[in-house]
Design an enzyme around this catalytic site. Structure first.
Site, short mmCIF file in Angstrom:
data_model
loop_
_atom_site.label_atom_id
_atom_site.label_comp_id
_atom_site.label_asym_id
_atom_site.label_seq_id
_atom_site.Cartn_x
_atom_site.Cartn_y
_atom_site.Cartn_z
N ASP A 1 -11.97 44.82 7.77
CA ASP A 1 -12.44 45.35 6.49
C ASP A 1 -11.84 46.71 6.15
O ASP A 1 -11.20 47.35 6.99
CB ASP A 1 -13.99 45.41 6.47
CG ASP A 1 -14.58 45.92 7.79
OD1 ASP A 1 -13.84 46.51 8.59
OD2 ASP A 1 -15.78 45.73 8.00
N ASN B 1 -28.46 46.25 10.18
CA ASN B 1 -29.10 45.19 9.39
C ASN B 1 -28.49 43.81 9.71
O ASN B 1 -28.72 42.86 8.99
CB ASN B 1 -28.97 45.50 7.89
CG ASN B 1 -27.52 45.54 7.43
OD1 ASN B 1 -26.60 45.37 8.22
ND2 ASN B 1 -27.32 45.77 6.14
N HIS C 1 -25.28 43.08 9.74
CA HIS C 1 -24.00 42.75 9.11
C HIS C 1 -22.88 42.65 10.15
O HIS C 1 -22.90 43.33 11.17
CB HIS C 1 -23.65 43.71 7.96
CG HIS C 1 -23.21 45.08 8.35
ND1 HIS C 1 -23.66 46.22 7.72
CD2 HIS C 1 -22.34 45.53 9.30
CE1 HIS C 1 -23.08 47.27 8.27
NE2 HIS C 1 -22.28 46.88 9.23
N GLU D 1 -22.90 41.55 4.36
CA GLU D 1 -24.27 42.07 4.35
C GLU D 1 -25.26 40.90 4.35
O GLU D 1 -24.87 39.75 4.10
CB GLU D 1 -24.46 42.94 3.10
CG GLU D 1 -23.55 44.17 3.05
CD GLU D 1 -24.00 45.31 3.95
OE1 GLU D 1 -24.72 45.09 4.94
OE2 GLU D 1 -23.61 46.46 3.64
#
Ligand code: F6R
Length: 249
Positions: free
Chosen positions: A73, A142, A144, A149
């Site tokens: 990313d 979280n 991810h 996400e």
């Protein structure tokens, strides 16, 4: 009966041992195949892994000359000279210190003007290289993976995504203020990641314990994107004791 898709879970004493173990898995893959294609992650977790790989290369134990890499990313808007871009991170942590060919390193271009065509081209390059042999992942608080996400689809591909407040907040530690954290990123999709022949997810520290437990023992649910890896036949979690502390083992 043993579950053939159950992940391998390696629990190391602390973050340094976990980094060493992850570097061993990458080393093994590079020794099996001189032209290995590695999928790489950024963030705090893999820093020790890259340090190990650099040391091994400097001492002549590891050869990057045939290796190709694809990063997961990049922040939209940040170029290679920006100190918080993932291209910059990779140069500093690994590429500038090993004998890898610059043309064999791929990090999504945060400055791409036509992102729609760019992401299709990134996927084409991965296919053209023969696919990813070993994909290294971290995990967000979280759940991810890369910048997929919560809510990301299992068959999602490389694309532009909006970052959640949780991720912006977590990553603001690297920027002068949260306002400076880009709001969007280019990320490989979960479908893209699942096509890798082997996946190694590394997590360290108590703050990751709950999300690791949910990823390994919870239901397969896009609410925790890392849980979508559960069906992968060659999945290894490398944890330290703190990150593994919630597991029922
Ligand atoms: C980075 C990436 C992210 C990180 C995750 C954990 O390329 O893909 O998913 O792996 O945000 O980051 P750290 O390691 O800083 O806790």
């Amino acid at each position: 009966m043993t579950d053939s898709t159950a992940p391998t879970i390696v629990v190391s004493a602390g973050p340094d041992e976990a980094a060493c173990c992850t570097a061993d898995l990458i080393t093994e893959s590079m020794r099996e195949n001189h032209a290995a294609v590695l999928g790489l992650a950024t963030g705090g977790t893999p820093v020790g892994v890259y340090r190990q790989l650099v040391e091994r290369c400097r001492s002549g134990k590891l050869d990057f000359s045939g290796v190709t890499t694809f990063n997961l990313d990049e922040y939209v808007g940040l170029g290679p000279e920006h100190s918080q871009s993932y291209r910059y991170f990779m140069q500093q942590q690994l590429f500038d210190h090993v004998n890898i060919l610059a043309s064999n390193t791929h990090v999504p271009d945060g400055r791409a003007t036509d992102i729609e065509s760019y992401v299709v081209e990134y996927e084409r390059q991965i296919r053209q290289a023969g696919g990813i042999d070993l994909q290294l992942l971290g995990i967000g608080n979280n759940g991810h993976i890369a910048f997929n996400e919560p809510g990301s689809a299992i068959d999602s591909r490389t694309r532009m995504v909006a970052l959640t407040e949780n991720t912006i907040d977590a990553n603001s530690r690297f920027f002068e203020s949260a306002d400076l954290v880009p709001r969007s990123a280019i990320t490989m999709g979960i479908g893209t990641i699942l096509e890798s022949r082997r996946i190694v997810l590394m997590a360290t520290g108590k703050a990751k314990a709950a999300v690791i437990k949910a990823a390994i023992e919870g239901p397969i649910d896009p609410v925790n994107p890392a849980s979508l890896l559960q069906q992968h036949p060659q999945l290894t979690f490398v944890l330290d004791q703190a990150a593994a502390s919630g597991l029922n083992v």
